[in-house]
Design a protein around this motif. Structure first.
Motif, PDB file in Angstrom:
ATOM      1  N   SER A  27       0.830  -1.209   0.000  1.00  0.00           N
ATOM      2  CA  SER A  27       0.000   0.000   0.000  1.00  0.00           C
ATOM      3  C   SER A  27       0.857   1.249   0.000  1.00  0.00           C
ATOM      4  O   SER A  27       0.581   2.214  -0.720  1.00  0.00           O
ATOM      5  CB  SER A  27      -0.922   0.018   1.216  1.00  0.00           C
ATOM      6  OG  SER A  27      -1.797  -1.081   1.186  1.00  0.00           O
ATOM      7  N   LEU A  57       3.949   1.476  -1.112  1.00  0.00           N
ATOM      8  CA  LEU A  57       4.586   1.551  -2.421  1.00  0.00           C
ATOM      9  C   LEU A  57       3.628   2.128  -3.468  1.00  0.00           C
ATOM     10  O   LEU A  57       4.000   2.974  -4.277  1.00  0.00           O
ATOM     11  CB  LEU A  57       5.075   0.165  -2.852  1.00  0.00           C
ATOM     12  CG  LEU A  57       5.745   0.088  -4.218  1.00  0.00           C
ATOM     13  CD1 LEU A  57       7.022   0.917  -4.229  1.00  0.00           C
ATOM     14  CD2 LEU A  57       6.043  -1.350  -4.565  1.00  0.00           C
ATOM     15  N   ARG A  58       2.384   1.689  -3.442  1.00  0.00           N
ATOM     16  CA  ARG A  58       1.383   2.193  -4.398  1.00  0.00           C
ATOM     17  C   ARG A  58       1.120   3.683  -4.170  1.00  0.00           C
ATOM     18  O   ARG A  58       0.992   4.444  -5.124  1.00  0.00           O
ATOM     19  CB  ARG A  58       0.068   1.423  -4.272  1.00  0.00           C
ATOM     20  CG  ARG A  58       0.167  -0.025  -4.588  1.00  0.00           C
ATOM     21  CD  ARG A  58       0.108  -0.247  -6.069  1.00  0.00           C
ATOM     22  NE  ARG A  58       0.102  -1.682  -6.318  1.00  0.00           N
ATOM     23  CZ  ARG A  58       0.510  -2.226  -7.421  1.00  0.00           C
ATOM     24  NH1 ARG A  58       0.952  -1.495  -8.400  1.00  0.00           N
ATOM     25  NH2 ARG A  58       0.490  -3.528  -7.574  1.00  0.00           N
ATOM     26  N   LYS A  92       3.196   5.818  -2.984  1.00  0.00           N
ATOM     27  CA  LYS A  92       4.385   6.516  -3.475  1.00  0.00           C
ATOM     28  C   LYS A  92       4.306   6.673  -5.002  1.00  0.00           C
ATOM     29  O   LYS A  92       4.624   7.735  -5.536  1.00  0.00           O
ATOM     30  CB  LYS A  92       5.648   5.756  -3.089  1.00  0.00           C
ATOM     31  CG  LYS A  92       6.917   6.428  -3.531  1.00  0.00           C
ATOM     32  CD  LYS A  92       8.148   5.644  -3.145  1.00  0.00           C
ATOM     33  CE  LYS A  92       9.385   6.314  -3.700  1.00  0.00           C
ATOM     34  NZ  LYS A  92      10.575   5.503  -3.551  1.00  0.00           N
ATOM     35  N   GLN A  93       3.872   5.628  -5.699  1.00  0.00           N
ATOM     36  CA  GLN A  93       3.746   5.700  -7.154  1.00  0.00           C
ATOM     37  C   GLN A  93       2.685   6.712  -7.572  1.00  0.00           C
ATOM     38  O   GLN A  93       2.877   7.466  -8.525  1.00  0.00           O
ATOM     39  CB  GLN A  93       3.408   4.315  -7.711  1.00  0.00           C
ATOM     40  CG  GLN A  93       4.537   3.312  -7.597  1.00  0.00           C
ATOM     41  CD  GLN A  93       4.117   1.903  -7.967  1.00  0.00           C
ATOM     42  OE1 GLN A  93       2.927   1.588  -8.024  1.00  0.00           O
ATOM     43  NE2 GLN A  93       5.097   1.039  -8.200  1.00  0.00           N
ATOM     44  N   VAL A  94       1.580   6.731  -6.854  1.00  0.00           N
ATOM     45  CA  VAL A  94       0.523   7.697  -7.153  1.00  0.00           C
ATOM     46  C   VAL A  94       1.028   9.115  -6.904  1.00  0.00           C
ATOM     47  O   VAL A  94       0.776  10.028  -7.701  1.00  0.00           O
ATOM     48  CB  VAL A  94      -0.743   7.415  -6.308  1.00  0.00           C
ATOM     49  CG1 VAL A  94      -1.740   8.556  -6.401  1.00  0.00           C
ATOM     50  CG2 VAL A  94      -1.384   6.105  -6.728  1.00  0.00           C
ATOM     51  N   ASN A  95       1.768   9.314  -5.832  1.00  0.00           N
ATOM     52  CA  ASN A  95       2.323  10.620  -5.505  1.00  0.00           C
ATOM     53  C   ASN A  95       3.291  11.083  -6.601  1.00  0.00           C
ATOM     54  O   ASN A  95       3.247  12.236  -7.025  1.00  0.00           O
ATOM     55  CB  ASN A  95       3.028  10.572  -4.151  1.00  0.00           C
ATOM     56  CG  ASN A  95       3.482  11.941  -3.698  1.00  0.00           C
ATOM     57  OD1 ASN A  95       2.771  12.922  -3.871  1.00  0.00           O
ATOM     58  ND2 ASN A  95       4.667  11.997  -3.125  1.00  0.00           N
ATOM     59  N   GLU A  96       4.139  10.193  -7.075  1.00  0.00           N
ATOM     60  CA  GLU A  96       5.097  10.549  -8.128  1.00  0.00           C
ATOM     61  C   GLU A  96       4.378  10.884  -9.432  1.00  0.00           C
ATOM     62  O   GLU A  96       4.751  11.833 -10.130  1.00  0.00           O
ATOM     63  CB  GLU A  96       6.092   9.411  -8.337  1.00  0.00           C
ATOM     64  CG  GLU A  96       7.073   9.246  -7.187  1.00  0.00           C
ATOM     65  CD  GLU A  96       7.916   7.982  -7.300  1.00  0.00           C
ATOM     66  OE1 GLU A  96       7.723   7.207  -8.250  1.00  0.00           O
ATOM     67  OE2 GLU A  96       8.767   7.787  -6.411  1.00  0.00           O
ATOM     68  N   ALA A  97       3.343  10.134  -9.760  1.00  0.00           N
ATOM     69  CA  ALA A  97       2.570  10.405 -10.970  1.00  0.00           C
ATOM     70  C   ALA A  97       1.859  11.751 -10.872  1.00  0.00           C
ATOM     71  O   ALA A  97       1.805  12.513 -11.844  1.00  0.00           O
ATOM     72  CB  ALA A  97       1.565   9.289 -11.223  1.00  0.00           C
ATOM     73  N   THR A  98       1.337  12.054  -9.697  1.00  0.00           N
ATOM     74  CA  THR A  98       0.661  13.331  -9.481  1.00  0.00           C
ATOM     75  C   THR A  98       1.646  14.491  -9.604  1.00  0.00           C
ATOM     76  O   THR A  98       1.337  15.517 -10.224  1.00  0.00           O
ATOM     77  CB  THR A  98      -0.020  13.354  -8.102  1.00  0.00           C
ATOM     78  OG1 THR A  98      -0.926  12.265  -8.023  1.00  0.00           O
ATOM     79  CG2 THR A  98      -0.764  14.649  -7.870  1.00  0.00           C
ATOM     80  N   LYS A  99       2.837  14.337  -9.039  1.00  0.00           N
ATOM     81  CA  LYS A  99       3.858  15.380  -9.161  1.00  0.00           C
ATOM     82  C   LYS A  99       4.244  15.604 -10.616  1.00  0.00           C
ATOM     83  O   LYS A  99       4.429  16.748 -11.044  1.00  0.00           O
ATOM     84  CB  LYS A  99       5.100  15.006  -8.357  1.00  0.00           C
ATOM     85  CG  LYS A  99       4.954  15.202  -6.877  1.00  0.00           C
ATOM     86  CD  LYS A  99       6.256  14.874  -6.167  1.00  0.00           C
ATOM     87  CE  LYS A  99       6.122  15.031  -4.679  1.00  0.00           C
ATOM     88  NZ  LYS A  99       7.376  14.697  -3.977  1.00  0.00           N
TER      89      LYS A  99
END
Length: 58
Positions: free
Chosen positions: A5, A7-8, A10-17
């Motif tokens: 969870s 890790l996911r 973190k990926q969503v945060n990076e995509a949003t940035k």
């Protein structure tokens, strides 16, 4: 399970940035360029349709 969870998230945060910092500003620039191009076309059309005598004010 909580590791996955995190890790996911973190990926969503990076995509949003990426969207907010990179892609959205580029979209704004492109939209502004398109608007200015259309405006330039209208101005050129107006010049071509205008009375040629009114272009030369002495």
């Amino acid at each position: 399970m909580s590791g996955i969870s995190i890790l996911r998230l973190k990926q969503v945060n990076e995509a949003t940035k990426l969207i907010v910092d990179d892609r959205y500003p580029k979209t704004l620039l492109v939209n502004d360029t398109i608007k200015r191009t259309i405006d330039n076309g209208r101005l050129l059309r107006s010049v071509l349709l205008s009375d040629k005598n009114s272009l030369y004010c002495h």
